[in-house]
Scaffold this active site. Structure first.
Site, PDB file in Angstrom:
ATOM      1  N   ASP A  25       0.790  -1.248  -0.165  1.00  0.00           N
ATOM      2  CA  ASP A  25       0.006  -0.095   0.055  1.00  0.00           C
ATOM      3  C   ASP A  25       0.827   1.280   0.016  1.00  0.00           C
ATOM      4  OD1 ASP A  25      -2.532   1.360  -0.030  1.00  0.00           O
ATOM      5  OD2 ASP A  25      -2.640   1.293   2.158  1.00  0.00           O
ATOM      6  N   ASN A  73     -10.637  -3.381  -6.208  1.00  0.00           N
ATOM      7  CA  ASN A  73      -9.724  -2.503  -7.098  1.00  0.00           C
ATOM      8  C   ASN A  73     -10.639  -2.144  -8.453  1.00  0.00           C
ATOM      9  OD1 ASN A  73      -6.571  -3.577  -5.943  1.00  0.00           O
ATOM     10  ND2 ASN A  73      -7.898  -1.898  -5.333  1.00  0.00           N
TER      11      ASN A  73
END
Length: 240
Positions: A25, A73
């Site tokens: 991330d 996503n």
């Protein structure tokens, strides 16, 4: 960046987790800090993947699982998704020879068949090419979601077994991580402290480590520090 030394399989064998998973991330924030578009951060993130996978092999980690593209996503802008798929194509083309040469077995978690046909074919070919390798495992989660994984496992078991025959072992045998070592350490970069639908079952007794480092800055030293932190913990599994 950290400058901690890389641990070796010989020097720190007792402290080395068999299976490490990483939620990678912070690519977007890394790029924003530099006034660059998000794709700039994703490209830097691919370089971090190369560094960390090589370091994991050098440390003797048996399995490394990377959360590359979640089932959530797809909510990102179409252009960014296209850029991510392009980077995945480049990674396969440029790094497959090295993985094969280093005896790495490639595994894919998730429903990657939703991707474009040419990319699906590339992934299938990469997995097949490394299937007979006997070395460390690199598992990449693509279009993966742990809740969907558990629901699919439950459906398959319910279709063939009576309810009283479904136990923890039966569920584990249906998960996409079947055959991987138990998850020992789960790392999330960028300071966020959540699992984001990643390996929810497998993380039940894993050690969790949340670090502030943005993924493009995560390197060999940062992984060594994470392994050192893992080695300092006492894993009681509910006991004393």
């Amino acid at each position: 960046m950290s400058s901690a030394p890389i641990l070796t399989p010989v020097a720190e064998a007792a402290a080395i987790p068999r299976h490490v998973a990483i939620i990678m991330d912070g690519n977007g924030r890394w790029a924003k800090q530099r006034g660059r578009p998000r794709i700039f951060g994703h490209k830097a993130g691919v370089e971090a993947v190369r560094r960390v996978t090589r370091a994991a092999r050098a440390m003797g980690i048996e399995a490394l699982t990377l959360y590359a593209f979640s089932s959530e996503n797809w909510r990102r802008p179409e252009a960014e998704i296209g850029e991510l798929m392009g980077l995945l194509r480049i990674f396969i083309r440029s790094d497959l020879n090295e993985l094969a040469r280093e005896n790495v077995r490639l595994r894919i978690l998730g429903d990657y068949r939703r991707f474009a046909p040419d990319l699906v074919e590339m992934i299938d070919d990469a997995v097949a090419r490394t299937a007979t390798n006997s070395g460390p495992i690199l598992a990449i989660a693509l279009n993966y979601g742990a809740q969907a994984e558990l629901a699919a496992a439950a459906r398959r078991l319910a279709a063939r077994l009576p309810a009283d025959a479904i136990d923890e072992a039966a569920i584990e045998a249906e998960l996409e991580t079947q055959g991987l070592p138990p998850l020992d350490l789960l790392i999330r970069t960028s300071g966020e402290q959540r699992l984001s639908n990643f390996l929810l079952w497998q993380a039940a007794y894993a050690e969790l480590l949340f670090v502030d480092t943005l993924w493009p800055d995560f390197d060999e030293g940062a992984l060594a520090e994470a392994i050192t932190a893992f080695g300092s913990r006492q894993r009681r599994y509910g006991g004393l």
